[in-house]
Design a protein around this motif. Sequence first.
Motif, PDB file in Angstrom:
ATOM      1  N   VAL A   7       0.850  -1.193   0.000  1.00  0.00           N
ATOM      2  CA  VAL A   7       0.000   0.000   0.000  1.00  0.00           C
ATOM      3  C   VAL A   7       0.883   1.238   0.000  1.00  0.00           C
ATOM      4  O   VAL A   7       1.859   1.313   0.747  1.00  0.00           O
ATOM      5  CB  VAL A   7      -0.910   0.038   1.247  1.00  0.00           C
ATOM      6  N   SER A   8       0.542   2.215  -0.829  1.00  0.00           N
ATOM      7  CA  SER A   8       1.267   3.480  -0.817  1.00  0.00           C
ATOM      8  C   SER A   8       0.308   4.593  -0.430  1.00  0.00           C
ATOM      9  O   SER A   8      -0.856   4.613  -0.850  1.00  0.00           O
ATOM     10  CB  SER A   8       1.894   3.779  -2.187  1.00  0.00           C
ATOM     11  N   ARG A   9       0.823   5.510   0.384  1.00  0.00           N
ATOM     12  CA  ARG A   9       0.038   6.666   0.803  1.00  0.00           C
ATOM     13  C   ARG A   9       0.974   7.860   0.909  1.00  0.00           C
ATOM     14  O   ARG A   9       2.025   7.775   1.558  1.00  0.00           O
ATOM     15  CB  ARG A   9      -0.644   6.405   2.151  1.00  0.00           C
ATOM     16  N   THR A  10       0.605   8.947   0.261  1.00  0.00           N
ATOM     17  CA  THR A  10       1.464  10.125   0.238  1.00  0.00           C
ATOM     18  C   THR A  10       1.529  10.771   1.614  1.00  0.00           C
ATOM     19  O   THR A  10       0.529  10.879   2.321  1.00  0.00           O
ATOM     20  CB  THR A  10       0.942  11.151  -0.780  1.00  0.00           C
ATOM     21  N   HIS A  59       3.615  11.391   8.838  1.00  0.00           N
ATOM     22  CA  HIS A  59       2.518  10.426   8.875  1.00  0.00           C
ATOM     23  C   HIS A  59       1.214  11.110   9.262  1.00  0.00           C
ATOM     24  O   HIS A  59       1.203  12.080  10.033  1.00  0.00           O
ATOM     25  CB  HIS A  59       2.806   9.306   9.884  1.00  0.00           C
ATOM     26  N   TRP A  60       0.113  10.570   8.736  1.00  0.00           N
ATOM     27  CA  TRP A  60      -1.209  11.000   9.160  1.00  0.00           C
ATOM     28  C   TRP A  60      -1.536  10.346  10.509  1.00  0.00           C
ATOM     29  O   TRP A  60      -0.873   9.395  10.924  1.00  0.00           O
ATOM     30  CB  TRP A  60      -2.263  10.603   8.123  1.00  0.00           C
ATOM     31  N   THR A  61      -2.574  10.839  11.159  1.00  0.00           N
ATOM     32  CA  THR A  61      -2.949  10.309  12.469  1.00  0.00           C
ATOM     33  C   THR A  61      -3.298   8.831  12.403  1.00  0.00           C
ATOM     34  O   THR A  61      -2.892   8.040  13.264  1.00  0.00           O
ATOM     35  CB  THR A  61      -4.147  11.085  13.038  1.00  0.00           C
ATOM     36  N   SER A  62      -4.048   8.415  11.394  1.00  0.00           N
ATOM     37  CA  SER A  62      -4.435   7.006  11.276  1.00  0.00           C
ATOM     38  C   SER A  62      -3.221   6.117  11.031  1.00  0.00           C
ATOM     39  O   SER A  62      -3.184   4.970  11.493  1.00  0.00           O
ATOM     40  CB  SER A  62      -5.459   6.824  10.154  1.00  0.00           C
ATOM     41  N   ASP A  63      -2.207   6.618  10.324  1.00  0.00           N
ATOM     42  CA  ASP A  63      -0.967   5.854  10.125  1.00  0.00           C
ATOM     43  C   ASP A  63      -0.270   5.611  11.464  1.00  0.00           C
ATOM     44  O   ASP A  63       0.260   4.530  11.725  1.00  0.00           O
ATOM     45  CB  ASP A  63       0.001   6.618   9.213  1.00  0.00           C
ATOM     46  N   THR A  64      -0.281   6.650  12.293  1.00  0.00           N
ATOM     47  CA  THR A  64       0.361   6.559  13.608  1.00  0.00           C
ATOM     48  C   THR A  64      -0.384   5.593  14.512  1.00  0.00           C
ATOM     49  O   THR A  64       0.229   4.789  15.230  1.00  0.00           O
ATOM     50  CB  THR A  64       0.415   7.960  14.250  1.00  0.00           C
ATOM     51  N   LYS A 103      -4.129  16.233   0.785  1.00  0.00           N
ATOM     52  CA  LYS A 103      -5.190  15.252   0.607  1.00  0.00           C
ATOM     53  C   LYS A 103      -4.803  13.926   1.254  1.00  0.00           C
ATOM     54  O   LYS A 103      -3.890  13.245   0.792  1.00  0.00           O
ATOM     55  CB  LYS A 103      -5.485  15.049  -0.874  1.00  0.00           C
ATOM     56  N   ALA A 104      -5.508  13.574   2.315  1.00  0.00           N
ATOM     57  CA  ALA A 104      -5.178  12.353   3.052  1.00  0.00           C
ATOM     58  C   ALA A 104      -5.605  11.100   2.321  1.00  0.00           C
ATOM     59  O   ALA A 104      -5.220   9.996   2.718  1.00  0.00           O
ATOM     60  CB  ALA A 104      -5.842  12.393   4.427  1.00  0.00           C
ATOM     61  N   ARG A 105      -6.386  11.226   1.251  1.00  0.00           N
ATOM     62  CA  ARG A 105      -6.923  10.048   0.560  1.00  0.00           C
ATOM     63  C   ARG A 105      -6.077   9.598  -0.621  1.00  0.00           C
ATOM     64  O   ARG A 105      -6.521   8.774  -1.418  1.00  0.00           O
ATOM     65  CB  ARG A 105      -8.337  10.348   0.070  1.00  0.00           C
ATOM     66  N   GLN A 106      -4.875  10.081  -0.751  1.00  0.00           N
ATOM     67  CA  GLN A 106      -4.014   9.657  -1.855  1.00  0.00           C
ATOM     68  C   GLN A 106      -3.377   8.302  -1.507  1.00  0.00           C
ATOM     69  O   GLN A 106      -2.249   8.219  -1.056  1.00  0.00           O
ATOM     70  CB  GLN A 106      -2.954  10.713  -2.153  1.00  0.00           C
ATOM     71  N   ILE A 107      -4.159   7.271  -1.704  1.00  0.00           N
ATOM     72  CA  ILE A 107      -3.770   5.901  -1.375  1.00  0.00           C
ATOM     73  C   ILE A 107      -3.828   5.057  -2.641  1.00  0.00           C
ATOM     74  O   ILE A 107      -4.742   5.208  -3.454  1.00  0.00           O
ATOM     75  CB  ILE A 107      -4.709   5.304  -0.306  1.00  0.00           C
ATOM     76  N   SER A 165       8.395   9.134  -0.352  1.00  0.00           N
ATOM     77  CA  SER A 165       7.350  10.115  -0.080  1.00  0.00           C
ATOM     78  C   SER A 165       5.961   9.492  -0.034  1.00  0.00           C
ATOM     79  O   SER A 165       5.003  10.149   0.391  1.00  0.00           O
ATOM     80  CB  SER A 165       7.374  11.222  -1.139  1.00  0.00           C
ATOM     81  N   ARG A 166       5.832   8.231  -0.427  1.00  0.00           N
ATOM     82  CA  ARG A 166       4.540   7.551  -0.403  1.00  0.00           C
ATOM     83  C   ARG A 166       4.521   6.415   0.618  1.00  0.00           C
ATOM     84  O   ARG A 166       3.771   5.452   0.486  1.00  0.00           O
ATOM     85  CB  ARG A 166       4.198   7.024  -1.800  1.00  0.00           C
ATOM     86  N   HIS A 167       5.346   6.549   1.631  1.00  0.00           N
ATOM     87  CA  HIS A 167       5.407   5.553   2.702  1.00  0.00           C
ATOM     88  C   HIS A 167       4.797   6.107   3.992  1.00  0.00           C
ATOM     89  O   HIS A 167       5.335   5.903   5.083  1.00  0.00           O
ATOM     90  CB  HIS A 167       6.851   5.132   2.958  1.00  0.00           C
TER      91      HIS A 167
END
Length: 280
Positions: free
Chosen positions: A156-159, A228-233, A166-170, A179-181
Amino acid sequence: MSFITPVCAVCLAASIIVRAATAQSSLGPERRDIDDLRGDVWAVWSSPAHMRLRDAIPVGAVLGAVTLTSYADSSIFVWMSTHPNTFVMRAISPIRDGWRFPINGGGNGQFLLPLSATLYITGRLSHDVALRDAGLGCAAGHLTSAALRDVIYLSVSRTRPHDTPKARQIAVPGGRVWSRHSFLSGHIANSMSCVSYFSHRFSLGVAEPVMFAYPIMIGLGRMADGWHWTSDTMAGAAMGFAIGKAIADRQSARSATRVTSPLARLTASPVRIPLWSFDF
């Protein structure tokens, strides 16, 4: 300084680990230690194949919490970026990138593996089972977490937040573009796995919340710096916690089965020093 400071902090915590009991069992050969380490790592890696129905409840709860949190990812990052003078943001300043005395190095292998090696070697040389186990457990936690993180990055890649609002770039599959990790947070997963292992393997007393505060602060600092976004953390923290507990449970079970002498079972007792207690 970014390496030395966390080393001093965690070495201080490690210095209060309980010493082996008077009736401690033999350390055994080093080859058995390596086999135990490999077995612990493999057991966690392969654990999804052995999931039971009762395991689905906590796993589902974590996935649900991470998914719900993802809807607030952008708002939380914007708030952290636009409120630098609030108490919360000032409190996490020392754990962020660019601080003059950074202490956020405890979430990477350059810190955790030397710490684990120090504990293990000290335990072997001093015939201290607790220190030996502490080194093996923390190393197993980091190696397990790092390997799973790399598999996730390829899946899975997420910017990262500092590269997009934009948090939805998955995207699926992932790749090796740094940069997408963003998903998931490796720093908090690595440090949390070691702290969770210590917490479940030893009796920490009042030191336990202090030790858990460190990886949480690392996670908040990484969020504020846009890594990282909050959900990633949240996902990284949950994975690290589960890894540490699984390794501690396996190690405790081995320790119990290897105390085979009836006399040792009758005479072994907890050795207590400030904050820590451990049975052999």
